[in-house]
Design a protein around this motif. Structure first.
Motif, PDB file in Angstrom:
ATOM      1  N   GLU A   2       1.066  -1.346  -0.229  1.00 53.75           N
ATOM      2  CA  GLU A   2       0.063   0.120   0.055  1.00 53.75           C
ATOM      3  C   GLU A   2       0.673   1.262  -0.035  1.00 53.75           C
ATOM      4  OE1 GLU A   2      -3.690   1.261   3.016  1.00 53.75           O
ATOM      5  OE2 GLU A   2      -2.675  -0.190   2.995  1.00 53.75           O
ATOM      6  N   GLN A   3      -0.234   2.235  -0.805  1.00 52.28           N
ATOM      7  CA  GLN A   3       0.931   3.450  -0.956  1.00 52.28           C
ATOM      8  C   GLN A   3       0.953   4.375   0.855  1.00 52.28           C
ATOM      9  OE1 GLN A   3       3.468   4.567  -2.819  1.00 52.28           O
ATOM     10  NE2 GLN A   3       3.620   6.180  -1.446  1.00 52.28           N
ATOM     11  N   PHE A   4       1.717   4.514   1.330  1.00 51.50           N
ATOM     12  CA  PHE A   4       0.910   5.423   2.628  1.00 51.50           C
ATOM     13  C   PHE A   4       1.551   6.545   2.407  1.00 51.50           C
ATOM     14  CE2 PHE A   4       2.441   1.359   4.020  1.00 51.50           C
ATOM     15  CZ  PHE A   4       1.377   0.695   4.546  1.00 51.50           C
ATOM     16  N   THR A   5       0.619   7.723   2.844  1.00 42.86           N
ATOM     17  CA  THR A   5       0.414   9.247   2.219  1.00 42.86           C
ATOM     18  C   THR A   5       0.885  10.037   3.754  1.00 42.86           C
ATOM     19  OG1 THR A   5      -2.033   8.604   3.416  1.00 42.86           O
ATOM     20  CG2 THR A   5      -1.210   8.867   0.656  1.00 42.86           C
ATOM     21  N   ALA A   6       0.508  11.487   3.751  1.00 38.70           N
ATOM     22  CA  ALA A   6       1.386  12.467   5.138  1.00 38.70           C
ATOM     23  C   ALA A   6      -0.096  11.578   6.016  1.00 38.70           C
ATOM     24  CB  ALA A   6       0.843  13.582   4.389  1.00 38.70           C
ATOM     25  N   SER A   7       1.130  12.099   6.775  1.00 35.40           N
ATOM     26  CA  SER A   7       0.281  12.075   8.742  1.00 35.40           C
ATOM     27  C   SER A   7      -0.906  12.817   8.688  1.00 35.40           C
ATOM     28  CB  SER A   7       0.744  12.292   9.438  1.00 35.40           C
ATOM     29  OG  SER A   7       2.719  11.199   9.645  1.00 35.40           O
ATOM     30  N   ILE A   8      -2.301  12.119   9.160  1.00 36.44           N
ATOM     31  CA  ILE A   8      -3.102  12.283   9.147  1.00 36.44           C
ATOM     32  C   ILE A   8      -3.239  12.877  10.505  1.00 36.44           C
ATOM     33  CG2 ILE A   8      -4.419  11.898   7.293  1.00 36.44           C
ATOM     34  CD1 ILE A   8      -5.761   9.733   9.448  1.00 36.44           C
ATOM     35  N   ILE A   9      -3.991  14.061  11.303  1.00 33.84           N
ATOM     36  CA  ILE A   9      -4.479  14.421  12.390  1.00 33.84           C
ATOM     37  C   ILE A   9      -5.716  14.493  12.818  1.00 33.84           C
ATOM     38  CG2 ILE A   9      -4.761  16.585  14.280  1.00 33.84           C
ATOM     39  CD1 ILE A   9      -2.865  17.949  11.995  1.00 33.84           C
ATOM     40  N   ILE A  10      -6.084  13.317  14.027  1.00 33.47           N
ATOM     41  CA  ILE A  10      -7.362  13.235  14.947  1.00 33.47           C
ATOM     42  C   ILE A  10      -7.429  13.728  15.305  1.00 33.47           C
ATOM     43  CG2 ILE A  10      -8.603  11.073  15.306  1.00 33.47           C
ATOM     44  CD1 ILE A  10      -6.286   9.345  13.938  1.00 33.47           C
ATOM     45  N   ALA A  11      -8.730  14.688  15.542  1.00 40.07           N
ATOM     46  CA  ALA A  11      -8.838  15.183  16.845  1.00 40.07           C
ATOM     47  C   ALA A  11      -9.574  13.917  18.172  1.00 40.07           C
ATOM     48  CB  ALA A  11      -9.658  16.418  16.949  1.00 40.07           C
ATOM     49  N   HIS A  12      -8.863  14.072  19.448  1.00 37.74           N
ATOM     50  CA  HIS A  12      -9.327  13.014  20.184  1.00 37.74           C
ATOM     51  C   HIS A  12     -10.014  13.664  20.842  1.00 37.74           C
ATOM     52  CE1 HIS A  12      -7.864  10.625  23.997  1.00 37.74           C
ATOM     53  NE2 HIS A  12      -8.515  10.035  22.816  1.00 37.74           N
ATOM     54  N   ARG A  13     -11.363  13.157  20.227  1.00 39.88           N
ATOM     55  CA  ARG A  13     -12.544  13.519  21.367  1.00 39.88           C
ATOM     56  C   ARG A  13     -12.774  14.710  21.041  1.00 39.88           C
ATOM     57  NH1 ARG A  13     -10.707  11.230  27.117  1.00 39.88           N
ATOM     58  NH2 ARG A  13      -9.755   8.868  26.144  1.00 39.88           N
ATOM     59  N   GLY A  14     -12.187  15.348  19.805  1.00 35.41           N
ATOM     60  CA  GLY A  14     -12.490  16.848  19.274  1.00 35.41           C
ATOM     61  C   GLY A  14     -11.657  18.061  20.077  1.00 35.41           C
ATOM     62  N   ALA A  15     -11.044  18.664  20.379  1.00 28.46           N
ATOM     63  CA  ALA A  15     -10.160  19.715  20.509  1.00 28.46           C
ATOM     64  C   ALA A  15      -9.958  19.481  22.209  1.00 28.46           C
ATOM     65  CB  ALA A  15     -10.231  20.746  19.942  1.00 28.46           C
ATOM     66  N   SER A  16     -10.009  18.905  22.815  1.00 23.34           N
ATOM     67  CA  SER A  16     -10.180  18.132  23.949  1.00 23.34           C
ATOM     68  C   SER A  16      -9.430  18.822  25.540  1.00 23.34           C
ATOM     69  CB  SER A  16     -10.349  16.568  24.303  1.00 23.34           C
ATOM     70  OG  SER A  16      -9.315  15.712  23.667  1.00 23.34           O
ATOM     71  N   GLY A  17      -8.439  18.810  24.541  1.00 23.72           N
ATOM     72  CA  GLY A  17      -8.032  20.177  25.183  1.00 23.72           C
ATOM     73  C   GLY A  17      -8.204  21.614  25.299  1.00 23.72           C
ATOM     74  N   TYR A  18      -8.693  21.880  24.839  1.00 24.11           N
ATOM     75  CA  TYR A  18      -9.225  23.569  24.626  1.00 24.11           C
ATOM     76  C   TYR A  18     -11.109  23.959  25.395  1.00 24.11           C
ATOM     77  CZ  TYR A  18      -5.402  24.750  22.450  1.00 24.11           C
ATOM     78  OH  TYR A  18      -3.489  24.310  21.635  1.00 24.11           O
ATOM     79  N   ARG A  19     -11.698  22.471  25.144  1.00 21.99           N
ATOM     80  CA  ARG A  19     -12.771  22.707  25.753  1.00 21.99           C
ATOM     81  C   ARG A  19     -13.128  21.279  25.960  1.00 21.99           C
ATOM     82  NH1 ARG A  19     -12.472  26.800  23.240  1.00 21.99           N
ATOM     83  NH2 ARG A  19     -13.327  28.350  22.302  1.00 21.99           N
ATOM     84  N   PRO A  20     -14.665  21.036  26.989  1.00 18.07           N
ATOM     85  CA  PRO A  20     -14.849  19.769  27.019  1.00 18.07           C
ATOM     86  C   PRO A  20     -15.282  18.773  26.046  1.00 18.07           C
ATOM     87  CG  PRO A  20     -16.173  20.768  28.268  1.00 18.07           C
ATOM     88  CD  PRO A  20     -15.036  22.050  27.470  1.00 18.07           C
ATOM     89  N   GLU A  21     -15.203  17.366  26.018  1.00 16.46           N
ATOM     90  CA  GLU A  21     -14.133  16.658  25.233  1.00 16.46           C
ATOM     91  C   GLU A  21     -16.069  16.047  24.871  1.00 16.46           C
ATOM     92  OE1 GLU A  21     -12.274  14.086  27.289  1.00 16.46           O
ATOM     93  OE2 GLU A  21     -13.469  12.330  27.684  1.00 16.46           O
ATOM     94  N   HIS A  22     -15.581  15.407  23.685  1.00 17.91           N
ATOM     95  CA  HIS A  22     -17.555  15.157  22.161  1.00 17.91           C
ATOM     96  C   HIS A  22     -18.157  15.797  22.671  1.00 17.91           C
ATOM     97  CE1 HIS A  22     -15.126  11.189  21.973  1.00 17.91           C
ATOM     98  NE2 HIS A  22     -15.450  10.619  23.858  1.00 17.91           N
ATOM     99  N   THR A  23     -18.497  17.086  22.034  1.00 13.41           N
ATOM    100  CA  THR A  23     -18.479  18.596  22.267  1.00 13.41           C
ATOM    101  C   THR A  23     -19.046  19.096  20.771  1.00 13.41           C
ATOM    102  OG1 THR A  23     -17.513  19.896  23.576  1.00 13.41           O
ATOM    103  CG2 THR A  23     -19.416  19.205  24.560  1.00 13.41           C
ATOM    104  N   LEU A  24     -19.978  19.430  20.282  1.00 16.87           N
ATOM    105  CA  LEU A  24     -20.275  20.231  19.168  1.00 16.87           C
ATOM    106  C   LEU A  24     -18.756  20.890  19.127  1.00 16.87           C
ATOM    107  CD1 LEU A  24     -23.853  20.187  18.188  1.00 16.87           C
ATOM    108  CD2 LEU A  24     -21.675  18.338  17.396  1.00 16.87           C
TER     109      LEU A  24
END
Length: 324
Positions: A2-24
């Protein structure tokens, strides 16, 4: 291979460092900060609706204790072999859960996020999909979703299996094919193999650095996560999944003093099995950083990107985006 592409950023439960997790609000901010995918942990309501919570026990992430009308629903259950006391999503209808509000899960670490306590509702999976599609148009790039099926064996045991409603929602929203902007993840194996028989959407086997999949416990399978990260284990995973989501210590171990050790061959072994490698979880706070990278979380991303990971789960997508 398989051809591997550039790394992706997966927001873990959202930007949970800045807002309560799992919220819109957390998911929307994550997209604005450069996330490629947003990650909801999915659990079921009493009426079978998929909602985003880190656990089906919700006293740590909602204001349920401030709702006397639900006091009598506090109970103790065995979830994946562990006794848990509190309130559980499967004992509430969606309408009832919508009367609750989210709160910061780790206020002792992220006190700044507590200003949002009591303001944000529990989102449904459909609402998260709607947000991803709306924001994709607004920001001019496709925002993917990265749902996790939480405790699938448990939910199946109580008649609220997650897989069928998950696939139904995805189909209704046009997610089709191996190149769809989605990854479906699980710490268990059986439900991923079941999903592989029902869909060609990308699947991710989550691998912890301790313990074993709970369905292995139920099925008396003696293997552990350590067995699954061997070359033969990775080959087996590749028969039903397209990626592994792995604890970062399996790539770069740390010693008892939180000092980094030499990297393992796991990334190259997984790539040799045609598996993408997504590592978790990256956080900015020194509490979560190895001793080598105190006050310098960017260095941790640099290390893992240099080792060839295909994606990172991050609570701080903006920090990850600086080095992508």
């Amino acid at each position: 291979m398989e051809q591997f592409t550039a790394s992706i950023i997966i927001a873990h439960r959202g930007a949970s460092g800045y807002r309560p997790e799992h919220t819109l609000a957390a998911y929307e901010l994550a997209i604005d900060l450069g996330a490629d995918y947003i990650e909801p942990d999915l659990v079921a309501t009493k009426d079978g609706v998929l909602v985003a919570r880190h656990e089906n026990e919700i006293s740590e992430t909602t204001d349920i204790t401030q709702h006397p009308e639900f006091a009598e629903r506090r109970t103790t259950k065995i979830i994946d072999g562990e006794s848990k006391t509190g309130w559980f999503t499967e004992d509430f209808t969606l309408a009832e859960l919508k009367t609750l509000r989210a709160k910061e899960r780790i206020p002792q670490v992220r006190s700044q996020n507590t200003i949002y306590d009591g303001l944000l509702a529990i989102p449904t999976f459909q609402e998260i999909i709607d947000l991803a599609k709306t924001k994709s148009i607004a920001v001019g790039r496709t925002i993917g979703i990265y749902p996790e099926t939480k405790h699938p064996t448990y939910f199946q045991s109580i008649g609220l299996a997650l897989e069928a409603p998950l696939l139904a929602i995805l189909q209704a929203n046009g997610y089709q094919g191996a190149n769809a902007p989605i990854f479906i993840q699980s710490f268990e194996v059986s439900n991923l193999k079941y999903l592989a028989s029902k869909t060609d959407l990308p699947l991710v086997q989550l691998l912890n650095n301790t313990g074993k999949p709970y369905d292995f416990v139920v099925n008396a399978d003696e293997r552990t996560y350590s067995d699954l990260v061997t070359k033969s284990g990775l080959q087996e995973i590749a028969e039903y999944a397209q990626a592994i989501g792995i604890h970062k210590n399996l790539i770069v171990p740390i010693d008892s003093n939180k000092k980094l050790l030499s990297s393992t061959s796991l990334v190259s072994d997984a790539h040799a099995a045609s598996l993408l490698v997504h590592a978790w979880t990256f956080r900015n706070e020194n509490l979560f950083l190895p001793l080598d990278f105190q006050d310098n979380p960017q260095k941790e991303y640099e290390l893992f990107f240099s080792l060839g990971v295909d994606g990172v789960f991050s609570d701080f997508p903006d920090t990850a985006n600086l080095l992508k």
